[in-house]
Design an enzyme around this catalytic site. Structure first.
Site, PDB file in Angstrom:
ATOM      1  N   PRO A   1       0.780  -1.251   0.000  1.00 54.14           N
ATOM      2  CA  PRO A   1       0.000   0.000   0.000  1.00 54.14           C
ATOM      3  C   PRO A   1       0.808   1.296   0.000  1.00 54.14           C
ATOM      4  CG  PRO A   1       0.007  -0.929   2.184  1.00 54.14           C
ATOM      5  CD  PRO A   1       0.733  -1.912   1.303  1.00 54.14           C
ATOM      6  N   CYS A   2       1.486   1.571  -1.110  1.00 49.40           N
ATOM      7  CA  CYS A   2       2.250   2.810  -1.219  1.00 49.40           C
ATOM      8  C   CYS A   2       1.323   4.027  -1.261  1.00 49.40           C
ATOM      9  CB  CYS A   2       3.178   2.770  -2.427  1.00 49.40           C
ATOM     10  SG  CYS A   2       2.376   2.419  -3.984  1.00 49.40           S
ATOM     11  N   HIS A   3       0.033   3.817  -1.526  1.00 47.16           N
ATOM     12  CA  HIS A   3      -0.917   4.937  -1.498  1.00 47.16           C
ATOM     13  C   HIS A   3      -1.096   5.473  -0.084  1.00 47.16           C
ATOM     14  CE1 HIS A   3      -3.400   1.327  -0.823  1.00 47.16           C
ATOM     15  NE2 HIS A   3      -4.195   2.115  -0.115  1.00 47.16           N
TER      16      HIS A   3
END
Length: 182
Positions: free
Chosen positions: A136-138
């Site tokens: 989850p780089c968001h």
């Protein structure tokens, strides 16, 4: 990086647009959006000798990603086959620890992996994340709460964070739209 064996790929449509995934016998290896089939195949050939379109029923990866986008699950339990440097893999492992509906700054990630001044390097590792959404780089934001950088575009980052229940504020700075987690 030496090319490895075979990778299968497939695409599916979501409210984010087409999502392309690539998977090996070891796990999910690639996830892209805002890309077409030819671009995706070209990306896959960088690390794999054989690429083959998967024509069976939806893979567990597709089902899991769809369930996440429909708010049926908050995390993924399928295996990953991530290719990257030791530093990148360290960053990606730290991203996996960020809980659903929460965010961390680049600085938080750098400190957590023992790279006290490595904020920019963390940003570059985020940019190279081969399986966005799943890793989850968001959920990574600027230290001031600003939503910065996302391979799928800032609008997609906003959609994903809102999906997870975060409130996003829009501000204007001299004609430039800025977005913040509030």
């Amino acid at each position: 990086m030496e090319n490895e064996g075979r990778i299968y790929y497939q695409s599916f449509n979501t409210y984010l647009g087409d999502i392309w995934i690539g998977f090996t016998s070891k796990g999910l290896a690639r996830l892209d959006f805002s890309i077409n089939k030819e671009q995706f195949e070209k990306e896959l050939t960088k690390n794999y000798r054989q690429i083959k379109e998967y024509t069976g029923k939806n893979s567990d990866y597709v089902d899991g990603i769809k369930m996440y986008l429909e708010k049926q699950i908050k995390s993924f339990d399928f295996p990953l086959d991530l290719k990257g440097t030791e530093f990148q893999r360290k960053v990606w492992q730290e991203l996996l620890k960020i809980p659903y509906g929460e965010v961390k700054s680049y600085k938080d990630i750098a400190l957590a992996i023992g790279s006290n001044k490595g904020f920019r390097a963390v940003g570059m590792a985020n940019n190279r994340n081969p399986v966005a959404i799943v890793v989850p780089c968001h959920r990574v934001i600027g230290a001031n709460g600003e939503l910065v950088g996302y391979g799928g575009g800032i609008e997609t980052k906003i959609k994903l964070l809102k999906l997870e229940g975060l409130n996003i504020s829009e501000r204007d700075s001299n004609g430039r739209k800025l977005y913040f987690v509030v």
